[in-house]
Design a protein around this motif. Structure first.
Motif, mmCIF file in Angstrom:
data_model
loop_
_atom_site.group_PDB
_atom_site.id
_atom_site.type_symbol
_atom_site.label_atom_id
_atom_site.label_comp_id
_atom_site.label_asym_id
_atom_site.label_seq_id
_atom_site.Cartn_x
_atom_site.Cartn_y
_atom_site.Cartn_z
ATOM 1 N N ARG A 66 113.334 52.162 72.682
ATOM 2 C CA ARG A 66 113.341 51.917 74.127
ATOM 3 C C ARG A 66 114.679 51.350 74.582
ATOM 4 N NH1 ARG A 66 107.887 49.499 76.690
ATOM 5 N NH2 ARG A 66 106.476 51.075 75.909
ATOM 6 N N LEU A 67 115.245 50.543 73.710
ATOM 7 C CA LEU A 67 116.470 49.822 74.039
ATOM 8 C C LEU A 67 117.704 50.712 73.964
ATOM 9 C CD1 LEU A 67 117.758 47.019 74.455
ATOM 10 C CD2 LEU A 67 117.590 46.655 71.988
ATOM 11 N N ARG A 68 117.666 51.681 73.052
ATOM 12 C CA ARG A 68 118.872 52.416 72.714
ATOM 13 C C ARG A 68 119.285 53.394 73.820
ATOM 14 N NH1 ARG A 68 120.921 53.277 67.604
ATOM 15 N NH2 ARG A 68 118.905 53.049 66.577
ATOM 16 N N LEU A 69 120.568 53.399 74.136
ATOM 17 C CA LEU A 69 121.123 54.380 75.068
ATOM 18 C C LEU A 69 121.942 55.391 74.290
ATOM 19 C CD1 LEU A 69 122.324 52.015 77.943
ATOM 20 C CD2 LEU A 69 120.294 53.475 77.926
ATOM 21 N N ASP A 70 122.022 56.594 74.851
ATOM 22 C CA ASP A 70 122.938 57.593 74.304
ATOM 23 C C ASP A 70 123.467 58.390 75.485
ATOM 24 O OD1 ASP A 70 120.849 59.237 75.049
ATOM 25 O OD2 ASP A 70 120.089 59.497 73.006
ATOM 26 N N ASP A 71 124.307 59.375 75.214
ATOM 27 C CA ASP A 71 124.889 60.168 76.305
ATOM 28 C C ASP A 71 123.804 60.702 77.234
ATOM 29 O OD1 ASP A 71 127.247 59.705 75.085
ATOM 30 O OD2 ASP A 71 127.913 61.803 75.064
ATOM 31 N N LYS A 72 122.760 61.241 76.611
ATOM 32 C CA LYS A 72 121.715 61.885 77.402
ATOM 33 C C LYS A 72 121.011 60.873 78.313
ATOM 34 C CE LYS A 72 117.858 64.690 76.616
ATOM 35 N NZ LYS A 72 116.750 64.828 75.684
ATOM 36 N N ARG A 73 120.736 59.698 77.789
ATOM 37 C CA ARG A 73 120.026 58.705 78.613
ATOM 38 C C ARG A 73 120.891 58.209 79.770
ATOM 39 N NH1 ARG A 73 116.013 55.267 74.498
ATOM 40 N NH2 ARG A 73 114.557 57.003 74.239
ATOM 41 N N ILE A 74 122.185 58.064 79.521
ATOM 42 C CA ILE A 74 123.062 57.637 80.622
ATOM 43 C C ILE A 74 123.158 58.751 81.663
ATOM 44 C CG2 ILE A 74 125.436 56.996 81.227
ATOM 45 C CD1 ILE A 74 125.554 55.407 78.642
ATOM 46 N N GLU A 75 123.252 59.992 81.183
ATOM 47 C CA GLU A 75 123.236 61.114 82.138
ATOM 48 C C GLU A 75 121.917 61.142 82.915
ATOM 49 O OE1 GLU A 75 124.246 64.362 79.537
ATOM 50 O OE2 GLU A 75 126.236 63.438 79.221
ATOM 51 N N GLY A 76 120.829 60.798 82.243
ATOM 52 C CA GLY A 76 119.519 60.720 82.908
ATOM 53 C C GLY A 76 119.512 59.685 84.031
ATOM 54 N N MET A 77 120.145 58.534 83.763
ATOM 55 C CA MET A 77 120.220 57.497 84.806
ATOM 56 C C MET A 77 121.025 57.998 86.003
ATOM 57 S SD MET A 77 120.740 53.780 83.032
ATOM 58 C CE MET A 77 121.694 54.079 81.576
ATOM 59 N N ALA A 78 122.153 58.669 85.709
ATOM 60 C CA ALA A 78 123.004 59.191 86.788
ATOM 61 C C ALA A 78 122.242 60.242 87.594
ATOM 62 C CB ALA A 78 124.286 59.780 86.197
ATOM 63 N N LYS A 79 121.519 61.100 86.888
ATOM 64 C CA LYS A 79 120.726 62.126 87.560
ATOM 65 C C LYS A 79 119.651 61.487 88.444
ATOM 66 C CE LYS A 79 118.179 66.274 86.260
ATOM 67 N NZ LYS A 79 116.822 65.877 85.819
ATOM 68 N N GLY A 80 119.056 60.417 87.938
ATOM 69 C CA GLY A 80 118.043 59.689 88.712
ATOM 70 C C GLY A 80 118.610 59.197 90.042
ATOM 71 N N LEU A 81 119.844 58.681 90.001
ATOM 72 C CA LEU A 81 120.472 58.189 91.236
ATOM 73 C C LEU A 81 120.729 59.334 92.209
ATOM 74 C CD1 LEU A 81 122.979 55.616 89.680
ATOM 75 C CD2 LEU A 81 120.905 55.091 90.984
ATOM 76 N N LEU A 82 121.143 60.495 91.663
ATOM 77 C CA LEU A 82 121.406 61.645 92.539
ATOM 78 C C LEU A 82 120.108 62.172 93.158
ATOM 79 C CD1 LEU A 82 124.149 63.471 90.433
ATOM 80 C CD2 LEU A 82 124.453 62.011 92.458
ATOM 81 N N GLU A 83 119.007 62.037 92.414
ATOM 82 C CA GLU A 83 117.713 62.440 92.996
ATOM 83 C C GLU A 83 117.336 61.525 94.168
ATOM 84 O OE1 GLU A 83 115.079 62.528 89.632
ATOM 85 O OE2 GLU A 83 115.924 64.424 88.909
ATOM 86 N N ILE A 84 117.696 60.257 94.058
ATOM 87 C CA ILE A 84 117.393 59.328 95.162
ATOM 88 C C ILE A 84 118.208 59.696 96.406
ATOM 89 C CG2 ILE A 84 117.502 56.886 95.882
ATOM 90 C CD1 ILE A 84 116.922 56.185 92.892
ATOM 91 N N VAL A 85 119.429 60.211 96.193
ATOM 92 C CA VAL A 85 120.234 60.672 97.330
ATOM 93 C C VAL A 85 119.453 61.707 98.140
ATOM 94 C CG1 VAL A 85 122.322 61.958 97.997
ATOM 95 C CG2 VAL A 85 122.443 60.223 96.180
ATOM 96 N N MET A 86 118.736 62.590 97.424
ATOM 97 C CA MET A 86 118.033 63.697 98.081
ATOM 98 C C MET A 86 116.792 63.247 98.855
ATOM 99 S SD MET A 86 120.016 66.025 97.209
ATOM 100 C CE MET A 86 119.117 67.409 97.936
ATOM 101 N N LEU A 87 116.269 62.061 98.557
ATOM 102 C CA LEU A 87 115.045 61.611 99.239
ATOM 103 C C LEU A 87 115.374 61.160 100.663
ATOM 104 C CD1 LEU A 87 113.462 59.407 96.403
ATOM 105 C CD2 LEU A 87 112.792 61.722 97.068
ATOM 106 N N PRO A 88 114.510 61.472 101.620
ATOM 107 C CA PRO A 88 114.775 61.026 102.996
ATOM 108 C C PRO A 88 114.735 59.499 103.093
ATOM 109 C CG PRO A 88 112.595 62.055 102.828
ATOM 110 C CD PRO A 88 113.274 62.255 101.500
ATOM 111 N N ASP A 89 115.646 58.956 103.890
ATOM 112 C CA ASP A 89 115.721 57.509 104.109
ATOM 113 C C ASP A 89 114.609 57.104 105.080
ATOM 114 O OD1 ASP A 89 116.371 54.922 104.726
ATOM 115 O OD2 ASP A 89 118.393 55.351 105.481
ATOM 116 N N PRO A 90 113.699 56.225 104.649
ATOM 117 C CA PRO A 90 112.604 55.874 105.569
ATOM 118 C C PRO A 90 113.007 54.905 106.681
ATOM 119 C CG PRO A 90 112.354 54.676 103.487
ATOM 120 C CD PRO A 90 113.550 55.579 103.324
ATOM 121 N N ILE A 91 114.142 54.201 106.502
ATOM 122 C CA ILE A 91 114.481 53.102 107.429
ATOM 123 C C ILE A 91 114.775 53.630 108.838
ATOM 124 C CG2 ILE A 91 116.068 51.174 107.862
ATOM 125 C CD1 ILE A 91 114.131 50.948 105.414
ATOM 126 N N GLY A 92 114.168 53.011 109.823
ATOM 127 C CA GLY A 92 114.379 53.400 111.214
ATOM 128 C C GLY A 92 113.378 54.430 111.711
#
Lengths: 414, 414
Positions: A66-92
């Motif tokens: 669970r603790l260990r990171l590798d290239d793929k897991r870091i890329e997974g985190m970056a991909k996760g952030l880009l997926e959040i970009v695509m979600l509509p902003d609920p604020i307002g």
């Protein structure tokens, strides 16, 4: 103490963050994703220290994984952030607006909660997920990860915070508590007025500790003692497929089932087939006395089995008298996560939906769908098993509050 | 202890109550209203003991007035229950339902929270209001009123509980804690798993005590340090009418204003007229240094005036440089209840709505409208000034949670 200073800084940042334009937040999220990739070597080096320390402390292989990171897991985190970009902003967003007889127009406008504290254990990817979801929903975040992952978390949090600030996010919006001592977390749970919400993510012990000690509102997440009830009228092939899926497709997650309840009048025909199929898939069955009579090879279940979240290839099986008996069993032992009835009977389906008090109540489907992306919400910060504020998968909207906006033209109260 | 035994009883009752038909709940509410009228003499006799005790303890006339019941007040409580009958039952409503690509239909169904604890002070009418709202929303209620009103509360609670049970409401749905000692309330705040939500109603001291000590989710209610900001472009006659209404129509309530902020470029023309008008209405003004220069008869305000909820005919007045200055002042001193901008400028109206972080944000209207019935919700259990779960006036819907109901035809997760 560190946590108090950081919480004050977060409170100030949260005011500016709450009114930021969506495109500033999105460009920050993209920059954060880029920065994770760019700083991969630094993050992996920090992670290596955590992994070595864990090995030196003889921590189990599962936890080290669970603790260990590798290239793929870091890329997974970056991909996760880009997926959040695509979600509509609920604020307002104004969800609804109505007119009163005096001409006032009243609307319900989504706004951020303020400062959210996340208390979590050894998975360093939570650092990136939580930072991304809180940022997009306009909340400042205070991250308090476990001591096992402190070097990884520091490297990730510094990377994210710097990348966010470069794009105009106020400093203090993403902060990690670096002192992983118990005192810091105890103090964090009492910072009413500075932290608005705490979300613990991890095992039952961690979550219960936060619930029992926090005077700040808490969202209880995750523990899932989930059930499938096979009704008298069930399509038994469908029941079999759903049980196999819900137990074995990924047994270590909270929406996997831990118990199957079977109507007594189909137990003799259904149980031997189910037990055979699950045994072939290496599932250990623990049955009630009726189950063990029908299937003599099955191990007898103890009282504790009905309340256990195995998170493993183990399944408790109980024969029940009828749907009422099933509903009562679930009310007694469930953690309020996900339950499913398999039935062709309309009244029983409706009764199950009405009477079972869990975050997700299914008819004729696997409990494995209780998940933000399967529900269509995108990424989630956790699955709430409580009834206050948010229940079930928590996406961006569940990280918001609302305010009433009232448009008048001089109205006064008579 | 009494509270633990009653909470366990309430938890059991809440399961049956959660699935009761609306017409059973309504006939119980009607019977409760009838019973209050029938038992008027008994209730008034009990109340007389409380009033005599209060007099013997030299309690202030204002508090004795809150405590005292008469025919009209008991009729008011009964009428309140009948008004709750008329409100639509939110339980079982499915707010939205969507289809996923795999054919699953997912809906969000309203359900009760479970067991709600109400901790309140001397007004005995809260006993009836809270019992009625919790019953209609399918929640069991545990009432913990102040010691001053204990005899009145006992008489009311017994009347209501008996009348409810006569119509099929499970026993334990409406319970009063009869031991008014501090230990009972301390224990009540730690009964996680038995009580699902606490709502304190009363003064700031009571509310802060519950927030600081409860490990059960709490809704923070009521304290209102509300502001009106008079913008440069305001219609000054409208501003005057709104300020007079918001300050004087009922100064002792939480949605009355305590401060007026005035744009510096209209201060000279507006303030003398405002001060004259309010002084004629016996309002004491406490002004910033600019205000006292313009209106030399005005008393100088101290730092503490900006943060005080006077609940009286006193008003703090400050001249601000611009709308940003007004927004910052509100962010610093407001309790997050209600604020209003008076302006003819569209951009400033929008900026105020977006940036002010309070439960109700008004343009060109009196803050006195922050109230369940004025918003169109019917009776309210309180006005939340926090951002978790519910914000602003809390009606029946705010006393509910939701669960996801998922209709499938054999879906399993790949």
């Amino acid at each position: 103490m560190e946590v108090e200073i950081k919480a004050e800084k977060a409170k100030i940042a949260s005011r500016r963050l709450s009114i930021l334009d969506e495109n500033i937040k999105n460009s920050a999220l993209k920059n954060m994703a880029d920065a994770l990739i760019k700083n991969k070597a630094t993050i992996l080096k920090a992670n290596e220290i955590d992994v070595e320390n864990a090995k030196a402390r003889n921590i189990s292989n599962a936890l080290i994984d669970r603790l260990r990171l590798d290239d793929k897991r870091i890329e997974g985190m970056a991909k996760g952030l880009l997926e959040i970009v695509m979600l509509p902003d609920p604020i307002g967003n104004i969800e609804k607006m109505w007119k009163r007889p005096n001409g006032l127009r009243i609307g319900k406008m989504r706004c951020p909660i303020g400062v959210i504290g996340i208390i979590y254990e050894s998975r360093p990817n939570v650092t990136a997920d939580a930072a991304g979801l809180c940022l997009k929903s306009g909340n400042a975040v205070i991250l308090r990860g476990g001591s096992d992952a402190i070097n990884s978390n520091k490297a990730i949090a510094i990377t994210l915070s710097k990348a966010a600030c470069e794009k105009g996010i106020p400093e203090g919006s993403i902060q990690l508590i670096e002192d992983t001592g118990r005192e810091e977390v105890n103090q964090m749970m009492k910072l009413n007025g500075k932290i608005d919400l705490l979300i613990p993510r991890g095992g039952a012990g961690l979550i219960q500790n936060v619930i029992k000690n926090s005077t700040i509102p808490v969202i209880e997440t995750g523990v899932g003692n989930c059930h499938v009830y096979v009704d008298l009228s069930a399509n038994q092939n469908m029941a079999l497929d759903i049980i196999v899926n819900a137990k074995t497709q990924r047994p270590g997650v909270c929406n996997a089932i831990e118990s199957v309840l079977v109507h007594k009048d189909i137990a003799k025909s259904f149980l031997p087939i189910m037990v055979k199929k699950l045994s072939d898939l290496k599932v250990e069955i623990r049955g009630c006395d009726v189950t063990t009579k029908i299937c003599p090879d099955v191990k007898e279940a103890g009282e504790e089995d009905w309340g256990t979240e195995y998170l493993d290839l183990v399944l408790a099986v109980k024969v029940v008298n009828d749907i009422e008996d099933a509903i009562n069993h679930i009310a007694k032992y469930s953690t309020g996560h996900s339950e499913s009835i398999i039935t062709e009977n309309y009244d029983n389906a409706m009764k199950f939906l009405k009477s079972v008090d869990s975050a997700a109540v299914y008819v004729n489907a696997s409990t494995r769908f209780t998940d933000g992306s399967e529900f269509g919400f995108g990424a989630e910060i956790g699955i709430s098993t409580q009834k206050i504020h948010a229940r079930g998968p928590m996406g961006l909207e569940e990280l918001t509050s609302y305010k009433y906006v009232i448009l008048g033209n001089g109205q006064i109260r008579k």
